[in-house]
Design a protein around this motif. Structure first.
Motif: not given
Length: 661
Positions: A58-81
């Motif tokens: 189980n990971g953290p329940t809140t995002p790390p500082d400065g993280a890009v939050v990736v919502p559930e669902g279709d992530n095809s438009g997220v820039d992961f590069r």
């Protein structure tokens, strides 16, 4: 024997021409090796890494500082590069582009973290989840499932990027391999479960994977697609597979219930530490170390392995021994730098596997032989001299030695072997199970091979520095030395012919080894002696030292005569350098006995006498024992003897209980 499998990727077909292995002068190189770590106190008795389904995923329940939050669902438009960026996947199911090439291509130094319940789902459409060759990528706390990588390819780190950290993830129910690996990868505390081919497939062109850590993971149920039956002989199945990895620590893992071997290192791997793992109930071998070098396999528990493959082989009537640990053309080699120059197998608990430790060398498998189906060559030869492993050149040194893996410098010690046939697979026939072996085949192929005949069979048993010692055995263990048809008892295994398991115990005691030769003269047909001119050999019923008979040696030649064994080239199984105790009982018979010499003759395979050790038999009128301790000379493989005397006529002497052991 299973052979080397199909290539992990297309480049594996050129393993014999690995780059980066050998500098211009031909010397083998590797990164500086750290000294061996201290071993754990004992093999594990319970799972050291019961990861699957645990809260450790189980990971953290809140995002790390400065993280890009990736919502559930279709992530095809997220820039992961983006390099050096942390991405936090929220709870829920995440998907990628709706085609086979939907994937995440990370930037250098990127980190991917999942919230509790974050699932990356390939929908049985995407081939791979994380691809390309970024360095320093970290992936934590994600469930990654539903990807359909082709055979020999992987879902995570598809292109074997270096310095990746993959930990606390669940990677399950995918096709292909859950993970690929590159140099410096740290694969820790993951659940790698029910994937189509492997939990881990570690290969990168050029033998460039070094510093690989695989620790505290659970590998279970992998090879659901049963690739060995889809492609018989592919050698492409199991919990994890390593190809051309030059430095790996595989420690503290629970490797169980995989369909095939649990852990398989295949083709020019080197410098492995396999320690503190619980390896159980895998369909085939627990540990398979093949055409590879220098390993420490210590303080592991292996139990219930190889029941499926062992039983399948037995149903065909094939008596080749199946083991929990299989060392196939595995060499301890000081010319390949590592933390050890041996194959050191120590401190392991082997409990109710189909078999024990099998060490094998295929006499026909060497560089450029058609029997070596992947075209690979040894690390010692290296790419510059590979072509010289060919008719003509291979007949001479150093190529005759360097063009093959020998299965040499094995040190198997301080292990505990327990075996109850009734506990194995509901009962197993001891003709096929409960075996430990040190063997080869009779070389036949190709015509230009310098290893034909029994060259490798003799080498693996007698001249390759392979030693079992100080082990503990419980149960009806049997041993297979030299050839698969040679099934022998513990007493024969520890005896002078094979000289193994010095200091070991069997069911609480040490077996009494049989002599290499014994003449008891218990019947008139028991004499293997031929009289020389002027002498006779007569069986004498009763009046023996022990038993029912003895042998009477007489002479009518005043100038002396003798008798000799008629079993040229003598008793086989002599080990060069081994000490043997020669013993017989003798006494004067009927008339004055002359001084006699018992001449022990050591011979090579051609029957040439290499040395004669005379043992004097001075006149004795009552039964007297003559003994001496003799050391077999170099190249000796057989032994016989004569009895000679230089004077005297008339009856000479009576002998009984002649042994060499």
């Amino acid at each position: 024997m299973k052979r080397t499998g199909a290539v992990a990727v297309a480049a594996l077909a050129t393993l014999g021409m690995l780059t980066g292995l050998t500098p211009a002068n031909g010397d083998v190189t590797s990164p500086a090796a750290a000294p061996p770590a201290a071993p754990p106190a004992a093999p594990p008795t319970s799972p050291p890494a019961a990861v699957c389904g645990s809260s450790s995923l189980n990971g953290p329940t809140t995002p790390p500082d400065g993280a890009v939050v990736v919502p559930e669902g279709d992530n095809s438009g997220v820039d992961f590069r983006k390099p050096n960026t942390t991405y936090y996947f929220q709870t829920g199911t995440h998907t990628l582009a709706a085609d086979s090439l939907g994937q995440i291509i990370p930037g250098n130094g990127a980190t991917f973290v999942g919230a509790p319940g974050a699932v990356l789902d390939g929908k049985k459409l995407n081939n791979s989840a994380f691809t390309q060759s970024a360095t320093g990528v970290t992936i934590r706390y994600l469930t990654i499932t539903g990807f359909v990588s082709p055979q020999d390819q992987g879902v995570v780190n598809h292109d074997s990027g270096d310095d990746w950290v993959v930990e606390h993830n669940t990677i399950r129910d995918n096709k292909g391999a859950a993970l690929m690996a590159g140099a410096g990868n740290k694969i820790r505390a993951n659940c790698l479960k029910d994937n189509g081919q492997y939990g881990l497939n570690a290969y990168k062109a050029g033998n460039t994977i070094t510093g690989l850590v695989v620790a505290d993971n659970e590998f279970t149920g992998n090879n659901t697609d049963d690739w060995e039956h889809q492609k018989p002989g592919c050698g492409c199945t199991g919990g994890m597979k390593f190809w051309a990895v030059n430095g790996a620590d595989v420690t503290g893992n629970w490797i169980h219930g995989n369909h095939g071997p649990g852990l398989w290192a295949d083709t020019n791997d080197n410098d492995f530490l396999i320690e503190g793992n619980l390896i159980e109930k895998n369909d085939s071998m627990g540990i398979f170390y093949e055409i590879s070098y220098n390993a420490m396999i210590r303080n592991n528990t292996l139990r219930g392995n190889n029941w499926v493959a062992g039983a399948a082989r037995a149903t065909t009537g094939n008596a080749f021994p199946e083991g929990a640990i299989y060392l196939s053309e595995a060499d301890g080699e000081p010319r390949v730098p590592a933390r050890t120059s041996k194959i050191d197998v120590s401190g392991n608990l082997l409990e109710n596997n189909w078999g024990g430790i099998i060490a094998w060398a295929n006499a026909d498998r060497f560089c450029n032989s058609p029997a070596s189906t992947t075209g690979d060559c040894t690390m010692i030869v290296g790419p510059r001299n590979t072509a010289k492993c060919a008719p003509g050149d291979i007949d001479g040194e150093p190529l005759k030695t360097d063009c093959r893996w020998w299965t040499k410098n094995l040190d198997v010690h301080d292990n505990t072997f327990t075996f109850d046939p009734a506990a194995v697979n509901g009962g197993c026939p001891t003709k096929y199970c409960g075996h430990t072996g040190l063997l080869s085949n009779y070389g036949t192929y190709p015509d230009w091979s310098p290893y034909k005949g029994d060259v490798i069979q003799k080498a693996i048993v007698h001249t390759s520095n392979n030693s079992w010692h100080d082990n503990t055995y419980t149960g009806p263990w049997q041993f297979v030395p030299t050839d698969m048809g040679n099934l022998i008892s513990p007493a024969e295994w520890v005896g002078p012919q094979y000289g193994q398991d010095a200091g070991s115990t069997f069911d609480g005691g040490a077996p009494v080894p049989p002599p290499i030769a014994q003449n008891d003269f218990e019947s008139a047909s028991a004499s293997p002696y031929t009289p020389w001119y002027g002498s006779t050999v007569t069986y004498k019923s009763g009046d023996a030292h022990t038993g029912t008979g003895s042998l009477l040696l007489t002479t009518t030649a005043g100038s002396g005569s003798g008798v000799s064994l008629d079993n040229f080239p003598g008793y086989p199984g002599v080990i060069p350098g081994q000490q043997y105790k020669a013993s017989l009982w003798y006494r004067e018979a009927l008339a004055t006995m002359p001084d006699v010499k018992w001449n022990v003759r050591w011979r090579d395979d051609a029957g040439t006498v290499l040395r004669t050790d005379p043992i004097p038999l001075p006149r004795q009128t009552t039964w007297t024992q003559a003994t001496d301790t003799l050391t077999a000379p170099a190249d000796a493989t057989h032994v016989d003897w004569t009895f000679t005397w230089s004077t005297g006529a008339g009856p000479a002497l009576q002998i009984d209980d002649v042994t060499l052991g």
